[in-house]
Motif scaffolding. Structure first.
Motif, PDB file in Angstrom:
ATOM      1  N   UNK A 108       0.840  -1.207   0.000  1.00  0.00           N
ATOM      2  CA  UNK A 108       0.000   0.000   0.000  1.00  0.00           C
ATOM      3  C   UNK A 108       0.871   1.252   0.000  1.00  0.00           C
ATOM      4  N   UNK A 109       1.890   1.266   0.838  1.00  0.00           N
ATOM      5  CA  UNK A 109       2.800   2.409   0.945  1.00  0.00           C
ATOM      6  C   UNK A 109       3.486   2.689  -0.401  1.00  0.00           C
ATOM      7  N   UNK A 110       3.867   1.628  -1.113  1.00  0.00           N
ATOM      8  CA  UNK A 110       4.579   1.767  -2.384  1.00  0.00           C
ATOM      9  C   UNK A 110       3.633   1.821  -3.589  1.00  0.00           C
ATOM     10  N   UNK A 111       2.329   1.764  -3.329  1.00  0.00           N
ATOM     11  CA  UNK A 111       1.300   1.802  -4.375  1.00  0.00           C
ATOM     12  C   UNK A 111       1.560   0.750  -5.447  1.00  0.00           C
ATOM     13  N   UNK A 112       1.617  -0.493  -5.014  1.00  0.00           N
ATOM     14  CA  UNK A 112       1.861  -1.625  -5.915  1.00  0.00           C
ATOM     15  C   UNK A 112       0.514  -2.190  -6.365  1.00  0.00           C
ATOM     16  N   UNK A 113      -0.143  -1.443  -7.242  1.00  0.00           N
ATOM     17  CA  UNK A 113      -1.516  -1.730  -7.651  1.00  0.00           C
ATOM     18  C   UNK A 113      -1.577  -2.524  -8.951  1.00  0.00           C
ATOM     19  N   UNK A 114      -2.785  -2.939  -9.289  1.00  0.00           N
ATOM     20  CA  UNK A 114      -3.046  -3.655 -10.542  1.00  0.00           C
ATOM     21  C   UNK A 114      -2.751  -2.782 -11.756  1.00  0.00           C
ATOM     22  N   UNK A 115      -2.787  -1.473 -11.577  1.00  0.00           N
ATOM     23  CA  UNK A 115      -2.486  -0.540 -12.662  1.00  0.00           C
ATOM     24  C   UNK A 115      -1.079  -0.778 -13.223  1.00  0.00           C
ATOM     25  N   UNK A 116      -0.195  -1.229 -12.379  1.00  0.00           N
ATOM     26  CA  UNK A 116       1.194  -1.433 -12.792  1.00  0.00           C
ATOM     27  C   UNK A 116       1.471  -2.836 -13.275  1.00  0.00           C
ATOM     28  N   UNK A 117       0.764  -3.811 -12.765  1.00  0.00           N
ATOM     29  CA  UNK A 117       1.002  -5.184 -13.177  1.00  0.00           C
ATOM     30  C   UNK A 117      -0.135  -6.063 -12.672  1.00  0.00           C
ATOM     31  N   UNK A 118      -0.547  -7.020 -13.477  1.00  0.00           N
ATOM     32  CA  UNK A 118      -1.562  -7.956 -13.010  1.00  0.00           C
ATOM     33  C   UNK A 118      -1.021  -8.741 -11.832  1.00  0.00           C
TER      34      UNK A 118
END
Length: 144
Positions: A108-118
Protein backbone atom coordinates in the motif's frame (compact mmCIF):
# COMPACT_ATOMS: atom_id res chain seq x y z
CA UNK A 1 0.51 -22.18 9.84
CA UNK A 2 -0.80 -21.60 6.33
CA UNK A 3 1.47 -20.24 3.64
CA UNK A 4 1.49 -19.52 -0.07
CA UNK A 5 4.55 -19.37 -2.29
CA UNK A 6 4.78 -16.66 -4.93
CA UNK A 7 7.27 -16.36 -7.78
CA UNK A 8 9.03 -18.93 -9.85
CA UNK A 9 12.67 -17.94 -10.01
CA UNK A 10 15.43 -19.15 -7.73
CA UNK A 11 16.71 -16.65 -5.18
CA UNK A 12 18.82 -14.10 -7.03
CA UNK A 13 19.76 -12.08 -3.95
CA UNK A 14 22.90 -12.29 -1.90
CA UNK A 15 23.63 -10.51 1.36
CA UNK A 16 27.05 -9.07 2.07
CA UNK A 17 27.16 -7.30 5.43
CA UNK A 18 24.61 -4.49 5.43
CA UNK A 19 23.91 -4.77 1.68
CA UNK A 20 21.80 -6.95 -0.57
CA UNK A 21 22.90 -7.51 -4.17
CA UNK A 22 20.86 -8.86 -7.06
CA UNK A 23 23.03 -11.50 -8.72
CA UNK A 24 21.46 -11.50 -12.19
CA UNK A 25 24.76 -10.73 -13.91
CA UNK A 26 23.84 -7.16 -14.83
CA UNK A 27 25.33 -4.30 -12.83
CA UNK A 28 22.81 -2.60 -10.56
CA UNK A 29 21.62 0.86 -11.56
CA UNK A 30 19.83 1.83 -8.34
CA UNK A 31 20.51 1.66 -4.63
CA UNK A 32 17.53 1.62 -2.28
CA UNK A 33 18.46 2.56 1.27
CA UNK A 34 16.15 1.15 3.97
CA UNK A 35 17.43 1.98 7.42
CA UNK A 36 20.98 0.64 7.73
CA UNK A 37 20.53 -1.80 4.82
CA UNK A 38 21.22 -0.99 1.17
CA UNK A 39 19.75 -2.90 -1.76
CA UNK A 40 21.69 -2.82 -5.05
CA UNK A 41 18.98 -3.42 -7.63
CA UNK A 42 17.76 -2.59 -11.13
CA UNK A 43 15.28 0.16 -11.95
CA UNK A 44 12.97 -1.67 -14.33
CA UNK A 45 11.65 -4.44 -12.02
CA UNK A 46 10.90 -1.83 -9.34
CA UNK A 47 9.29 0.92 -11.42
CA UNK A 48 7.15 -1.58 -13.32
CA UNK A 49 5.47 -2.63 -10.04
CA UNK A 50 5.27 0.53 -7.90
CA UNK A 51 3.92 4.02 -8.55
CA UNK A 52 5.95 5.44 -5.63
CA UNK A 53 9.22 3.87 -6.78
CA UNK A 54 8.54 4.99 -10.36
CA UNK A 55 8.13 8.58 -9.17
CA UNK A 56 11.18 8.47 -6.87
CA UNK A 57 13.36 6.94 -9.60
CA UNK A 58 12.27 9.62 -12.09
CA UNK A 59 12.94 12.45 -9.59
CA UNK A 60 16.33 11.06 -8.55
CA UNK A 61 17.46 10.28 -12.10
CA UNK A 62 16.78 13.87 -13.18
CA UNK A 63 18.83 15.36 -10.33
CA UNK A 64 21.74 12.98 -9.85
CA UNK A 65 23.92 10.66 -11.89
CA UNK A 66 23.79 7.86 -9.33
CA UNK A 67 20.27 6.76 -8.43
CA UNK A 68 19.99 6.37 -4.64
CA UNK A 69 16.56 6.24 -3.04
CA UNK A 70 15.86 6.44 0.69
CA UNK A 71 12.84 4.61 2.10
CA UNK A 72 13.18 5.32 5.83
CA UNK A 73 9.52 4.79 6.71
CA UNK A 74 8.57 1.66 4.77
CA UNK A 75 6.42 -0.62 6.93
CA UNK A 76 8.37 -3.63 8.15
CA UNK A 77 11.75 -2.06 7.39
CA UNK A 78 14.54 -3.79 5.50
CA UNK A 79 13.24 -7.30 6.15
CA UNK A 80 9.94 -6.52 4.44
CA UNK A 81 11.57 -4.53 1.62
CA UNK A 82 13.71 -7.58 0.88
CA UNK A 83 10.48 -9.53 0.27
CA UNK A 84 9.07 -6.67 -1.82
CA UNK A 85 12.23 -6.62 -3.97
CA UNK A 86 12.09 -10.39 -4.42
CA UNK A 87 8.44 -10.09 -5.49
CA UNK A 88 9.39 -7.45 -8.07
CA UNK A 89 12.01 -9.79 -9.52
CA UNK A 90 9.68 -12.81 -9.52
CA UNK A 91 11.85 -14.62 -6.98
CA UNK A 92 10.17 -17.26 -4.82
CA UNK A 93 8.87 -15.91 -1.53
CA UNK A 94 6.52 -17.26 1.06
CA UNK A 95 3.44 -15.43 2.30
CA UNK A 96 2.67 -16.38 5.90
CA UNK A 97 0.46 -15.11 8.68
CA UNK A 98 3.60 -13.64 10.25
CA UNK A 99 4.68 -11.51 7.26
CA UNK A 100 1.42 -10.76 5.44
CA UNK A 101 0.44 -7.61 7.34
CA UNK A 102 3.86 -5.99 6.83
CA UNK A 103 3.81 -6.95 3.15
CA UNK A 104 0.31 -5.59 2.65
CA UNK A 105 1.24 -2.31 4.38
CA UNK A 106 4.45 -2.01 2.33
CA UNK A 107 2.53 -2.71 -0.90
CA UNK A 108 0.00 0.00 0.00
CA UNK A 109 2.80 2.41 0.94
CA UNK A 110 4.58 1.77 -2.38
CA UNK A 111 1.30 1.80 -4.38
CA UNK A 112 1.86 -1.62 -5.91
CA UNK A 113 -1.52 -1.73 -7.65
CA UNK A 114 -3.05 -3.65 -10.54
CA UNK A 115 -2.49 -0.54 -12.66
CA UNK A 116 1.19 -1.43 -12.79
CA UNK A 117 1.00 -5.18 -13.18
CA UNK A 118 -1.56 -7.96 -13.01
CA UNK A 119 -1.51 -9.82 -9.73
CA UNK A 120 0.61 -7.11 -8.14
CA UNK A 121 1.52 -7.28 -4.47
CA UNK A 122 -1.57 -5.51 -3.09
CA UNK A 123 -3.93 -8.00 -4.73
CA UNK A 124 -1.76 -10.98 -3.75
CA UNK A 125 -1.62 -9.94 -0.10
CA UNK A 126 -5.34 -9.06 0.07
CA UNK A 127 -6.25 -12.44 -1.43
CA UNK A 128 -4.03 -14.30 1.04
CA UNK A 129 -5.43 -12.31 3.96
CA UNK A 130 -9.08 -12.88 3.07
CA UNK A 131 -8.86 -16.43 1.71
CA UNK A 132 -6.37 -17.94 4.14
CA UNK A 133 -5.44 -15.90 7.21
CA UNK A 134 -8.84 -14.51 8.19
CA UNK A 135 -10.45 -17.94 7.89
CA UNK A 136 -8.35 -19.24 10.77
CA UNK A 137 -8.38 -17.84 14.31
CA UNK A 138 -4.87 -19.12 14.87
CA UNK A 139 -3.47 -17.44 11.73
CA UNK A 140 -5.48 -14.26 12.38
CA UNK A 141 -3.90 -13.94 15.81
CA UNK A 142 -0.44 -14.55 14.39
CA UNK A 143 -1.04 -11.83 11.79
CA UNK A 144 -2.04 -9.39 14.50
Amino acid sequence: MACVKLGSKADAFQRQGQAWFCTTGLPSDIIVQVGEMSFHLHKFPLLSRSRVLERLIAETSEQEEECVINLPDIPGGAKTFELVAKFCYGVKLELTALNIVYLWCAAEHLEMTEEYDEDNLISQTESFLSEVVLKSWKDSLKAL
